[in-house]
Design an enzyme around this catalytic site. Structure first.
Site, PDB file in Angstrom:
ATOM      1  N   SER A 251       0.811  -1.204   0.000  1.00  0.00           N
ATOM      2  CA  SER A 251       0.000   0.000   0.000  1.00  0.00           C
ATOM      3  C   SER A 251       0.860   1.277   0.000  1.00  0.00           C
ATOM      4  CB  SER A 251      -0.906   0.004   1.227  1.00  0.00           C
ATOM      5  OG  SER A 251      -1.870  -1.027   1.091  1.00  0.00           O
TER       6      SER A 251
ATOM      7  N   TRP B 190       2.648 -10.114  -5.831  1.00  0.00           N
ATOM      8  CA  TRP B 190       1.204 -10.095  -6.130  1.00  0.00           C
ATOM      9  C   TRP B 190       0.926  -9.589  -7.545  1.00  0.00           C
ATOM     10  CZ3 TRP B 190       0.657 -12.715  -2.060  1.00  0.00           C
ATOM     11  CH2 TRP B 190       1.089 -12.290  -0.813  1.00  0.00           C
TER      12      TRP B 190
ATOM     13  N   GLU C 180      -5.186  -3.293  -5.658  1.00  0.00           N
ATOM     14  CA  GLU C 180      -5.204  -1.954  -6.253  1.00  0.00           C
ATOM     15  C   GLU C 180      -5.645  -0.899  -5.232  1.00  0.00           C
ATOM     16  OE1 GLU C 180      -6.260  -1.341 -10.263  1.00  0.00           O
ATOM     17  OE2 GLU C 180      -5.764  -3.391 -10.866  1.00  0.00           O
TER      18      GLU C 180
END
Lengths: 249, 322, 379
Positions: C132, C156, C363
């Site tokens: 993040s 990821w 996302e």
């Protein structure tokens, strides 16, 4: 060679049919309109023929008799790959009227192959293709399951009860097509949808034609009585009922 | 004035649907207070033509030209129109089968006769002339008024039944010139399955769906069909998967049928399927799911696995026969 | 205001729906269970132009607007999110950035095959130590004069193994902090790249998620996207649009589950009536329908802003947050409505529930969206 595909715009096959105004009109509220499934297969086959280099098919036109509400359906046909769409601006009164309008167009704009779906899944006239053939004095072939062009030599398969026939004919002709003519309808591609913007959708005025028949009322089939349930072990009981109650054996 | 019926033959033989057509047309003639003429095209033996008299035909016109033994819709339509004119027919009646569907629209254009297909019963009224037909693939009926002086109907199978009405038949050759120009379609090959019951003609149909689980599991369906003398059919997913041929697909986008008895095995009864079978006289449904919609249109239902129930049913039928 | 879709937008929605029903529904359960990559399905998706639908016609794309993209993503996600995530990443993270900031040569070489769906793109931002918090990139792209030398690990990565074209975010000038970050186009078959094992995920199991390792990978200078030091901003801009894709995916997961629940509630009977006639179930469905409609408006509003050339980062964060939360809630309720049937794979809703969870995470997690939204409030 040029192919004309006749398109009707019908309620989606999952539609639950309802009527309004004293059962005199089809209630189209909430109805999803689609290309008549057989017409869509006819268009798919026309596309396949155009893409095949072994024949001279170079133009596919779709034609529809009806109001502007069908323009979305025609544009979908263009997105799938038809080169041109024509809408005869008339309220389609009956098969005779529709076929007569298409025949008038054909007289001015000749085509070699005219494809029409075996019936439209709304009023099930199943007559438009054969009527066009008669108006034009063309050969007409019904129950067509394949149209093949080998260097423009026309070979057609037709379903007959319990079998099939292989036929030869000359252009121009009308083929009334049914399931089997193409495996499945095409999904328009993004590019096809963009290209459809630039393709012509001509709207032509209708000619005066007599209307021979008119729908005056609709009714829904009677509700079936409750289903009689039989135990899965009691096949004999079912045989008994089919024999003596339903009297169908 | 008169009423004319076109009696199609198959290799010189009529079918029950032909006799139903004659029965219907006779009743229509009575309703209109007029006489009936039956037209036959192609070579048919006199004894066969006389069978039409069992259902009320007293006058048969025949065009016994061997050139016409196979259906050519253009030539047939030409003959039907000329015969209709010669007997001043007000109403022309055909069966709603492949040939009727091919000929009737052409005759309609030739004679400017309003055409209604898949008519379900005798006219609801004569003035105005209103008939009832199935619309929206069997999901509803429409009342259609024919406004033209001449009318042409094709009648749905099993809509009227056979009505015995024996009378003497006068057979007359209908002489006319046949335009060879009308034979532009040439048959180069024909295949017919002689040993199988034809689905569109069958009085009993055994139909199976995805509940059979795999195409290898069809033996119980075929065995049941055999003991019943039935045709086999299937639902759309089954023909789409290629488990069975397209010619067996029954439903809105396949064949619409109206047998006396329809047995639906492992078919859930999607609205499109029901549209194709709703005119069956009696429907039997076999399904593992008691909530399957097929039970709401069935007359008799069995909740159970088709692989168990079908063999049991076949056995019970064999026992009841012997 | 105009709430009507154009004829074309509806045609795209229908095309996506037909595609999903015909090509994705068969086998979706098996692909999920066995984590089978949907090779055939993605190929067909590319042939129909969905993989590059937002790219302009000049670069072999579909030239469609973002509204159409939302509609298509929703329809495809109703059936198979493993496929729609591939579509979303290719369209809105990879193609978008190359089209917007790439040089003409980059577009000809990399954008066109991706727009045609012949090659798949992947977006390599997340790292083991920087998910993040994207400012602290550990992957380095050292300027060697005529090329960059890339080292590090990305985590990821959607389409990590299948993709042919990577966009890699890496640090070139650590002293400049996030202003030292670059975005590079890297060919996946470059020497020194290795792909980690397939991640065995909870949901969206058929998409291939991998880590990608870079060991002295040489990247030509002409593969720099935008100016030197633009990488961080580039990534943030890309994610603004990516959020519309994922929000629409979440919307589709929610509406797919809702449609199944509604149908089931009309068929399943308890205590002598269909369960939809029990208020406990009817009210659940009412809440689900309302929240889905709200999520749809969020998605369409963000898409509309983007199509109008207006700032949309704030709106797309709201859309992503709301749609993902709705997807989780609605899918959980859909399982509940199905009762025991909802807990088995055959009825689809349990898969949708597992898929929904990921939309709250990737996302930008829901928490990150709240940071974006709250910062937007005081700007």
């Amino acid at each position: 060679m040029k192919i004309l595909v006749c398109i009707s715009n019908v309620p989606d096959t999952t539609t639950k049919v309802k009527f309004k105004e004293g059962d005199s009109l089809f209630d189209d509220s909430g109805v999803q309109w689609i290309i008549n499934p057989w017409d869509e297969l006819a268009l798919t086959r026309a596309m396949e023929l155009k893409e095949d280099a072994g024949n001279s098919v170079n133009e596919i036109c779709v034609i529809h008799v009806g109001g502007a509400s069908a323009d979305a359906t025609l544009r979908k046909a263009l997105a799938i790959g038809a080169d041109k769409a024509v809408r005869i601006d008339a309220c389609p009164a009956d098969a005779y009227h529709v076929a007569g309008q298409i025949a008038e167009y054909l007289k001015e704009n000749p085509f070699d192959i005219i494809l029409s779906g075996i019936e439209s899944s709304d009023y099930n006239g199943s007559s438009v293709g054969a009527m066009i053939a008669e108006f034009m004095d063309y050969p007409g072939i019904s129950s067509v399951t394949s149209v093949n062009l080998d260097d423009d030599d026309i070979q057609i398969n037709r379903a007959i009860p319990g079998g099939k026939q292989v036929l030869k004919t000359e252009a121009p002709f009308v083929a009334v097509v049914q399931k089997g003519i193409a495996t499945e309808p095409r999904i328009p591609s993004m590019r096809g949808i963009m290209m459809a913007r630039k393709k012509p959708l001509e709207v032509k005025p209708a000619v005066e034609l007599e209307v021979l028949t008119e729908s005056i009322k609709f009714e829904l089939p009677q509700e079936k009585g409750a289903c009689k349930m039989i135990d899965s072990e009691s096949a004999e009981q079912l045989v008994e009922l089919l024999k003596n109650e339903a009297k169908v054996l | 004035m008169s009423v004319i019926a076109f009696a199609k033959n198959w290799n010189g033989k009529f079918k029950n649907s032909t006799f139903e057509l004659v029965s219907y047309t006779k009743a229509l003639a009575n309703q209109l207070n007029t006489n009936m003429v039956v037209l036959s095209i192609g070579e048919v033996a006199e004894e066969e033509l006389k069978l039409l008299g069992n259902y009320g035909a007293d006058k048969v016109l025949t065009v016994s030209n061997p050139q016409l033994n196979t259906l050519t819709s253009r030539a047939y339509a030409d003959i039907v129109a000329k015969a209709a004119n010669s007997v001043e027919a007000e109403v022309i009646v055909l069966s709603d089968n492949n040939s009727g569907k091919a000929i009737a629209p052409r005759v309609s254009v030739k004679l400017k006769a309003g055409h209604v297909a898949a008519v379900q019963e005798l006219p609801l009224s004569l003035d105005p002339f209103v008939v009832k037909k199935s619309v929206f693939s069997g999901k509803a009926f429409g009342h259609i008024q024919i406004k033209s002086d001449k009318k042409i109907l094709t009648i749905a199978k099993n809509c009227f039944g056979l009505v015995a009405n024996p009378c003497d038949v006068a057979i007359e050759e209908f002489a006319l010139d046949i335009d060879t120009n009308l034979f532009k379609v040439k048959i180069i090959q024909e295949e017919e399955q002689k040993d199988k019951v034809i689905l569109s003609d069958a009085d009993i149909v055994v139909s199976a769906g995805r509940g059979m689980r795999s195409p290898e599991n069809w033996t119980p369906v075929e065995e049941l069909a055999e003991v019943l003398g039935a045709a086999t059919a299937c639902s759309r997913p089954v023909s789409d998967e290629g488990w069975r041929g397209h010619e067996e697909h029954v439903g809105q986008t396949g064949k619409v049928i109206a047998p006396n008895l329809y047995i639906a095995a492992g078919i859930s009864g999607a609205i499109q399927h029901v549209a194709g079978i709703s005119r069956s006289k009696c429907i039997v449904a076999i399904n593992t799911d008691p909530e399957a919609p097929i039970f709401s249109v069935a007359d008799y239902g069995i909740v159970g696995d088709v692989m168990d129930v079908l063999p049991r049913l076949t056995k019970a039928l064999r026992n009841s026969k012997s | 205001m105009n709430f009507e879709f154009t004829e074309e937008q509806l045609m795209i929605r229908d095309a996506a729906r037909d595609f999903a029903q015909r090509e994705l529904l068969p086998g979706v359960i098996e692909r999920d269970e066995k984590a089978i990559y949907p090779t055939e399905q993605v190929k067909k998706l590319g042939e129909l132009g969905f993989l590059g639908m937002l790219v302009g016609l000049d670069y072999d794309g579909g030239g469609m607007d973002t509204i159409s993209y939302v509609l298509a993503m929703e329809e495809i996600s109703k059936i198979d999110s493993s496929v729609s995530v591939i579509m979303s990443v290719n369209n809105s993270l990879v193609c978008w950035g190359v089209e917007k900031y790439g040089t003409e040569e980059q577009k000809q070489k990399y954008l066109k095959p991706m727009a045609r769906g012949e090659k798949i793109g992947a977006f390599l931002l997340s790292e083991p130590e920087a998910g993040s918090d994207a400012t602290s990139q550990r992957t380095t792209a050292v300027d060697m004069g005529d090329h960059y030398l890339v080292n590090g690990t990305k985590n990821w990565i959607t389409s990590g193994k299948t993709a042919s074209t990577y966009i890699v975010i890496a640090q070139t000038n650590p002293e400049l902090k996030h202003r030292g970050i670059n975005a590079l186009i890297v060919e996946a078959d470059s020497e020194g790249i290795s792909v980690g094992p397939h991640e065995n995920k909870m949901g969206m199991r058929a998409s291939d998620t991998h880590s990608v390792m870079f060991n002295n990978v040489k990247v030509p200078k002409e593969n720099l996207l935008g100016e030197e030091g633009f990488g961080f901003k580039f990534a943030m801009k890309s994610l603004e649009g990516g959020r519309i894709g994922i929000a629409s995916q979440a919307l589709g997961i929610a509406s797919g589950a809702y449609e199944l629940a509604l149908k089931y509630a009309q068929e399943r009977k308890t205590f002598g009536k269909e369960i939809i006639n029990h208020q406990a179930i009817a009210f659940k469905l009412a809440d689900m329908a309302t929240e889905i409609e709200a999520a749809r408006f969020f998605c369409l509003k963000a898409a509309w802003l983007k199509d109008q050339g207006k700032p949309y980062g704030h709106a797309s964060a709201m859309a992503k947050l709301y749609a993902a939360e709705t997807a989780m809630k609605v899918t959980t309720e859909a399982v509940q409505i199905h009762g025991g049937y909802g807990y088995v794979k055959e009825y689809h809703v349990e898969r949708l529930m597992r898929d929904a969870k990921l939309t709250q995470i990737y996302e930008g997690t829901s928490e990150i969206q709240k940071i974006v939204i709250s910062r937007g409030l005081v700007d």
